[in-house]
Design a protein around this motif. Structure first.
Motif, mmCIF file in Angstrom:
data_model
loop_
_atom_site.group_PDB
_atom_site.id
_atom_site.type_symbol
_atom_site.label_atom_id
_atom_site.label_comp_id
_atom_site.label_asym_id
_atom_site.label_seq_id
_atom_site.Cartn_x
_atom_site.Cartn_y
_atom_site.Cartn_z
ATOM 1 N N ILE A 1 0.291 -0.672 6.258
ATOM 2 C CA ILE A 1 -0.806 -1.120 7.244
ATOM 3 C C ILE A 1 -2.228 -0.216 6.935
ATOM 4 C CG2 ILE A 1 -2.127 -0.943 9.636
ATOM 5 C CD1 ILE A 1 0.458 -2.294 10.754
ATOM 6 N N LEU A 2 -1.750 1.229 6.952
ATOM 7 C CA LEU A 2 -2.822 2.136 6.342
ATOM 8 C C LEU A 2 -3.368 2.173 5.119
ATOM 9 C CD1 LEU A 2 -3.581 4.876 7.956
ATOM 10 C CD2 LEU A 2 -2.307 6.141 6.350
ATOM 11 N N VAL A 3 -2.395 1.960 3.843
ATOM 12 C CA VAL A 3 -3.031 1.762 2.842
ATOM 13 C C VAL A 3 -3.368 0.238 2.298
ATOM 14 C CG1 VAL A 3 -2.382 2.081 0.322
ATOM 15 C CG2 VAL A 3 -1.617 3.564 2.184
ATOM 16 N N TYR A 4 -2.552 -0.422 2.677
ATOM 17 C CA TYR A 4 -2.951 -2.240 2.078
ATOM 18 C C TYR A 4 -3.989 -2.621 2.804
ATOM 19 C CZ TYR A 4 0.174 -1.913 -1.906
ATOM 20 O OH TYR A 4 0.723 -1.576 -2.880
ATOM 21 N N VAL A 5 -3.532 -2.752 4.370
ATOM 22 C CA VAL A 5 -4.435 -3.280 5.260
ATOM 23 C C VAL A 5 -5.631 -2.577 5.361
ATOM 24 C CG1 VAL A 5 -4.876 -4.358 7.464
ATOM 25 C CG2 VAL A 5 -2.491 -4.489 6.525
#
Lengths: 124, 166
Positions: B63-67
């Motif tokens: 979630i942190l990196v991709y989203v």
């Protein structure tokens, strides 16, 4: 482990249903008598058609600086991912781990220094 | 800490449906912004699958990196490209037959590997909190890869800046 996500699922369910109920109720009980003024797109009481032509063109090109900032952000976002387990285990690790992390951050700081040196952090 | 198998299945299928729905939206949307939003939905679904598989750290990283970061980068890239947002683009072009063939071949290869692999159930579960263990392993056993990652990130950022300045 997954059972604890029952609470999360409950919150997700309430988060979807809670705003949906007033919208649905409004749709059921409201009178439906549309006219041109009611259907108009407006902002601050002005109708969209009253804006000057250049203000009506809302699909404008973004500045390239936004992209550079996002690019640098991605790298430091990944840095946070590595900082987190290190910080949690910090008390058990000692001085050597601190030096290791300083080296890690130092190498990444070079990337920021490069961007700064090239003048990419200036908002022109 | 075993979970009822039914719950795992329900969670998996809900998250898989979200992922597939988002992916379908990403490839079929005629507006590039909508396609990017579909991709974000698919990435959130994949994070949900990680949660179901009890890999919380990977899920949060997803979630942190991709989203959080990669999708913002994609949206900025679309918004930077003049004329790309304004008009609706056709979702298919002349290469769709080749693309469909390659996708099917890829799917068949993945299916073959998945079915022919001998998936063994893990007999012992790691006790206690996983994050401190991960941090300790990162600082001792996997120290060299860890420091190499920072060099990789440095090279990636410098390369990206050089291309973006063109």
């Amino acid at each position: 482990m997954l059972d604890e996500y029952g609470i999360v699922a409950l919150f997700a369910f309430v988060a979807v249903v809670f705003p949906a109920i007033p919208l649905l109720m409004a749709w059921v009980i409201r009178p439906k008598k549309p006219n041109k003024s009611k259907r108009a797109t407006y902002e601050c009481g002005l109708e969209f058609e009253d804006f000057p032509a250049e203000a009506q063109n809302v699909w404008v090109q973004f500045r390239v600086q936004y992209f550079i900032y996002a690019l640098i952000f991605v790298v430091f976002d990944i840095e946070v991912v590595f900082l987190y387990p290190w910080a949690v285990a910090y008390n058990a690790l000692g001085l050597f781990a601190l030096i290791e992390m300083v080296i890690f951050l130092g190498i990444l700081a070079l990337a920021l220094a490069y961007a700064w040196r090239k003048g990419l952090l200036e908002w022109t | 800490m075993s979970t009822p198998l039914v719950l795992t299945y329900v969670g998996f299928f809900v998250m898989a449906a979200i992922t597939l729905g988002g992916a379908l939206m990403a490839v079929s949307a005629r507006n590039l912004i909508r396609a990017a939003l579909g991709l974000i939905i698919a990435l959130i679904g994949i994070a949900g699958i990680y949660f179901v598989l009890e890999a919380e750290f990977v899920a949060v990283v997803q979630i942190l990196v991709y989203v959080g970061a990669i999708s913002i980068l994609i949206l900025f890239a679309v918004m930077l490209t003049r004329g790309l947002m304004k008009r609706d683009l056709p979702a298919q072009n002349a290469q769709w037959i080749a693309a469909a063939f390659i996708s099917l071949a890829m799917f068949a290869a993945l299916l073959y590997v998945a079915l022919s692999t001998n998936w063994r159930a893990v007999e012992t579960q790691v006790a206690g909190d996983l994050i401190p263990k991960l941090g300790t392993e990162l600082m001792t056993t996997y120290l060299l890869p860890f420091e190499a990652v920072s060099l990789l990130l440095l090279a990636a950022l410098v390369g990206a800046i050089v291309i973006a300045r063109e």
